[in-house]
Design an enzyme around this catalytic site. Sequence first.
Site, PDB file in Angstrom:
ATOM      1  N   THR A  11      37.761  39.209  41.107  1.00 58.68           N
ATOM      2  CA  THR A  11      38.057  39.486  42.531  1.00 58.68           C
ATOM      3  C   THR A  11      39.693  40.189  42.457  1.00 58.68           C
ATOM      4  O   THR A  11      39.557  41.364  43.230  1.00 58.68           O
ATOM      5  CB  THR A  11      38.498  38.149  43.283  1.00 58.68           C
ATOM      6  OG1 THR A  11      37.157  37.257  42.920  1.00 58.68           O
ATOM      7  CG2 THR A  11      38.655  38.360  44.662  1.00 58.68           C
ATOM      8  N   GLY A 129      49.502  34.805  47.525  1.00 56.54           N
ATOM      9  CA  GLY A 129      48.535  36.026  47.609  1.00 56.54           C
ATOM     10  C   GLY A 129      49.337  37.139  48.050  1.00 56.54           C
ATOM     11  O   GLY A 129      50.419  37.627  47.331  1.00 56.54           O
ATOM     12  N   GLY A 182      32.729  30.985  50.112  1.00 52.15           N
ATOM     13  CA  GLY A 182      33.440  31.647  48.970  1.00 52.15           C
ATOM     14  C   GLY A 182      35.128  31.386  49.191  1.00 52.15           C
ATOM     15  O   GLY A 182      35.807  31.895  48.349  1.00 52.15           O
ATOM     16  N   ASP A 196      46.982  23.093  43.262  1.00 53.61           N
ATOM     17  CA  ASP A 196      47.302  24.583  43.351  1.00 53.61           C
ATOM     18  C   ASP A 196      48.488  24.645  44.316  1.00 53.61           C
ATOM     19  O   ASP A 196      49.468  25.387  43.612  1.00 53.61           O
ATOM     20  CB  ASP A 196      46.223  25.378  44.010  1.00 53.61           C
ATOM     21  CG  ASP A 196      46.437  26.719  44.177  1.00 53.61           C
ATOM     22  OD1 ASP A 196      46.372  27.548  43.247  1.00 53.61           O
ATOM     23  OD2 ASP A 196      46.734  27.043  45.399  1.00 53.61           O
ATOM     24  N   LYS A 200      52.520  26.117  43.185  1.00 52.94           N
ATOM     25  CA  LYS A 200      53.097  27.161  43.806  1.00 52.94           C
ATOM     26  C   LYS A 200      54.741  26.741  44.240  1.00 52.94           C
ATOM     27  O   LYS A 200      55.610  27.318  44.237  1.00 52.94           O
ATOM     28  CB  LYS A 200      52.347  27.560  45.003  1.00 52.94           C
ATOM     29  CG  LYS A 200      51.125  28.362  44.668  1.00 52.94           C
ATOM     30  CD  LYS A 200      50.292  28.538  45.693  1.00 52.94           C
ATOM     31  CE  LYS A 200      48.988  29.482  45.220  1.00 52.94           C
ATOM     32  NZ  LYS A 200      47.845  29.525  46.305  1.00 52.94           N
TER      33      LYS A 200
HETATM   34  N1  LIG Z   1      40.906  35.265  44.239  1.00 56.62           N
HETATM   35  C1  LIG Z   1      42.336  35.296  44.754  1.00 56.62           C
HETATM   36  O1  LIG Z   1      42.130  35.441  45.953  1.00 56.62           O
HETATM   37  C2  LIG Z   1      43.558  34.837  44.282  1.00 56.62           C
HETATM   38  C3  LIG Z   1      44.741  34.930  44.907  1.00 56.62           C
HETATM   39  C4  LIG Z   1      45.954  34.673  44.175  1.00 56.62           C
HETATM   40  C5  LIG Z   1      45.856  34.371  42.777  1.00 56.62           C
HETATM   41  N2  LIG Z   1      44.577  34.077  42.247  1.00 56.62           N
HETATM   42  C6  LIG Z   1      44.845  34.113  40.906  1.00 56.62           C
HETATM   43  O2  LIG Z   1      44.494  35.379  40.114  1.00 56.62           O
HETATM   44  C7  LIG Z   1      43.829  35.010  39.015  1.00 56.62           C
HETATM   45  C8  LIG Z   1      42.357  35.837  38.918  1.00 56.62           C
HETATM   46  O3  LIG Z   1      41.520  35.225  40.048  1.00 56.62           O
HETATM   47  P1  LIG Z   1      40.301  35.874  40.607  1.00 56.62           P
HETATM   48  O4  LIG Z   1      39.680  35.009  41.709  1.00 56.62           O
HETATM   49  O5  LIG Z   1      40.232  37.408  40.455  1.00 56.62           O
HETATM   50  O6  LIG Z   1      39.332  35.244  39.250  1.00 56.62           O
HETATM   51  P2  LIG Z   1      38.005  35.934  38.829  1.00 56.62           P
HETATM   52  O7  LIG Z   1      37.197  36.524  39.924  1.00 56.62           O
HETATM   53  O8  LIG Z   1      37.257  34.908  37.945  1.00 56.62           O
HETATM   54  O9  LIG Z   1      38.175  36.969  37.667  1.00 56.62           O
HETATM   55  C9  LIG Z   1      38.685  36.862  36.350  1.00 56.62           C
HETATM   56  C10 LIG Z   1      38.087  37.946  35.586  1.00 56.62           C
HETATM   57  O10 LIG Z   1      38.656  37.847  34.270  1.00 56.62           O
HETATM   58  C11 LIG Z   1      37.635  37.885  33.402  1.00 56.62           C
HETATM   59  N3  LIG Z   1      37.833  36.954  32.168  1.00 56.62           N
HETATM   60  C12 LIG Z   1      38.000  35.663  31.905  1.00 56.62           C
HETATM   61  N4  LIG Z   1      38.330  35.395  30.538  1.00 56.62           N
HETATM   62  C13 LIG Z   1      38.689  36.691  30.052  1.00 56.62           C
HETATM   63  C14 LIG Z   1      38.540  37.117  28.796  1.00 56.62           C
HETATM   64  N5  LIG Z   1      38.916  36.118  27.917  1.00 56.62           N
HETATM   65  N6  LIG Z   1      38.835  38.272  28.292  1.00 56.62           N
HETATM   66  C15 LIG Z   1      38.677  39.230  29.309  1.00 56.62           C
HETATM   67  N7  LIG Z   1      38.145  39.069  30.465  1.00 56.62           N
HETATM   68  C16 LIG Z   1      38.263  37.718  30.985  1.00 56.62           C
HETATM   69  C17 LIG Z   1      36.299  37.136  34.106  1.00 56.62           C
HETATM   70  O11 LIG Z   1      35.201  37.398  33.524  1.00 56.62           O
HETATM   71  P3  LIG Z   1      34.075  36.327  33.688  1.00 56.62           P
HETATM   72  O12 LIG Z   1      33.572  36.382  35.135  1.00 56.62           O
HETATM   73  O13 LIG Z   1      32.856  36.756  32.900  1.00 56.62           O
HETATM   74  O14 LIG Z   1      34.450  34.924  33.369  1.00 56.62           O
HETATM   75  C18 LIG Z   1      36.526  37.640  35.614  1.00 56.62           C
HETATM   76  O15 LIG Z   1      35.754  38.988  35.609  1.00 56.62           O
HETATM   77  C19 LIG Z   1      43.710  33.432  38.762  1.00 56.62           C
HETATM   78  O16 LIG Z   1      44.842  33.065  38.196  1.00 56.62           O
HETATM   79  C20 LIG Z   1      43.750  32.925  40.268  1.00 56.62           C
HETATM   80  O17 LIG Z   1      44.179  31.925  40.278  1.00 56.62           O
HETATM   81  C21 LIG Z   1      43.357  34.611  42.831  1.00 56.62           C
END
Ligand SMILES: NC(=O)c1ccc[n+]([C@@H]2O[C@H](COP(=O)([O-])OP(=O)(O)OC[C@H]3O[C@@H](n4cnc5c(N)ncnc54)[C@H](OP(=O)(O)O)[C@@H]3O)[C@@H](O)[C@H]2O)c1
Length: 406
Positions: A11, A129, A182, A196, A200
């Site tokens: 994401t 965020g 979602g 969480d 923070k």
């Molecule tokens: N989403 C939000 O709105 C948001 C907001 C603030 C902070 N965050 C933080 O930002 C971070 C990412 O969140 P996200 O929502 O973007 O997560 P996500 O959608 O699950 O994206 C993570 C990506 O990293 C990949 N990945 C995982 N392990 C890996 C590895 N060993 N090597 C290479 N790629 C790998 C995953 O692949 P797979 O899918 O194949 O596992 C996925 O494509 C988290 O720490 C989250 O807490 C997210």
Amino acid sequence: MIQIAVLGFGTVGSGVVELIDKNQDAIRARFPEGVHVKYILDIREFPGSPYADRVVHDMNVILEDPEVSIVCETMGGKEPAHTFSRSALERGKSVCTSNKELVAAFGPELIRTAREHNCSYLFEASVGGGIPVIRPLLSALTQEKITSILGILNGTTNYIMTRMEDEGMDFDEVLKIAQEKGYAERNPEADVEGHDACRKIAILSSLVAGKTVRYEDIPCEGISKITTEDMKYARSMNMAVRLLGMNRQEEDGSLYVRTAPFLVPEEHPLHSVSGVFNAVFIHGNMVDNLMFYGRGAGKLPTASAVVADVMDCARNIGRNIPIYWSDEVKTLADPSTESRQFFVRVDISEKELARTLFKGAQEVRAEGMEGEFAFVTEEQTEAEFDRKTRSLATLKNRIRLLDLGK
Ligand SMILES: NC(=O)c1ccc[n+]([C@@H]2O[C@H](COP(=O)([O-])OP(=O)(O)OC[C@H]3O[C@@H](n4cnc5c(N)ncnc54)[C@H](OP(=O)(O)O)[C@@H]3O)[C@@H](O)[C@H]2O)c1
């Protein structure tokens, strides 16, 4: 042209790549050299994606490419994110992250590694965020004594609280909708149990203290025990239930940090923060009250904060952007000595006992609520409150009240 790599094309990571593409004009207007994503590290392939040719699966490709000067870590989790981030910093590559779990657990170590290798470790997106809150704390507010921080720091729980409040739905029902939309993870524990938000407020508290406020030391309660009945009483008192990350510095220097649901009076600006929005309310001894409000999550808002860090790093290649957050653990005040008012509900059969235990309590009534006695206590310490409630056999719930004066 500054070359960067994005770790994790999920994401946030895909948002970073998209933003850099779409806003290249805006970026170049302020940074003429421009920023280009050279590599995307992920486990999967992304056939059909316009960025498919940049996807790599081996971190060493990024580490060994001297052209890459900035790495965005948007993978999440502790490992391998920790090892990858440290390895990048040790090679003088700055790291910008949205990963609060990693920052809360290894922040000071990664900040020190960056300092030792003339690069930077930045993490604006890890709290709130898309809301710029870390940067103001580190720059615009360094002359202030920050006396309190109150944050609605988790969009999922705020969405759940707001829908329970507005539509009278119960917790499980709203959680299911949040998962379908979602907003909530399939395993929602980190959000609903407050972990969480706790990470923070630990990060913000550490930045204010300049020392490590360990999230394990912070009393943490989530929202899973909040019911529609609590919401009815809240409404009758013109209050809203909000999961708050709270940091309070007393005049004697004691620092209280807590994550818990609070009843927030209508007069407080956090009362009207609803849905998936987040807000951080900061009090400085000179500047008085400040509030930062916006989208606490989501692909592009979060990516915006990551890229803001990328821009800072791009302007400071070969230099460290200092962040004062040492390994030394900040001792928190004993949470049982903190004092406030509480809202309490017991069975009607314990009305007299409750009145005896809590002298001066104010009864609260709500429409349709029969067979129980609800009240707001006078201000008292957490320890005193716990001692008294141990005598109540029918305690249905208790929620802390946010004191407008603190
Ligand atoms: N989403 C939000 O709105 C948001 C907001 C603030 C902070 N965050 C933080 O930002 C971070 C990412 O969140 P996200 O929502 O973007 O997560 P996500 O959608 O699950 O994206 C993570 C990506 O990293 C990949 N990945 C995982 N392990 C890996 C590895 N060993 N090597 C290479 N790629 C790998 C995953 O692949 P797979 O899918 O194949 O596992 C996925 O494509 C988290 O720490 C989250 O807490 C997210």
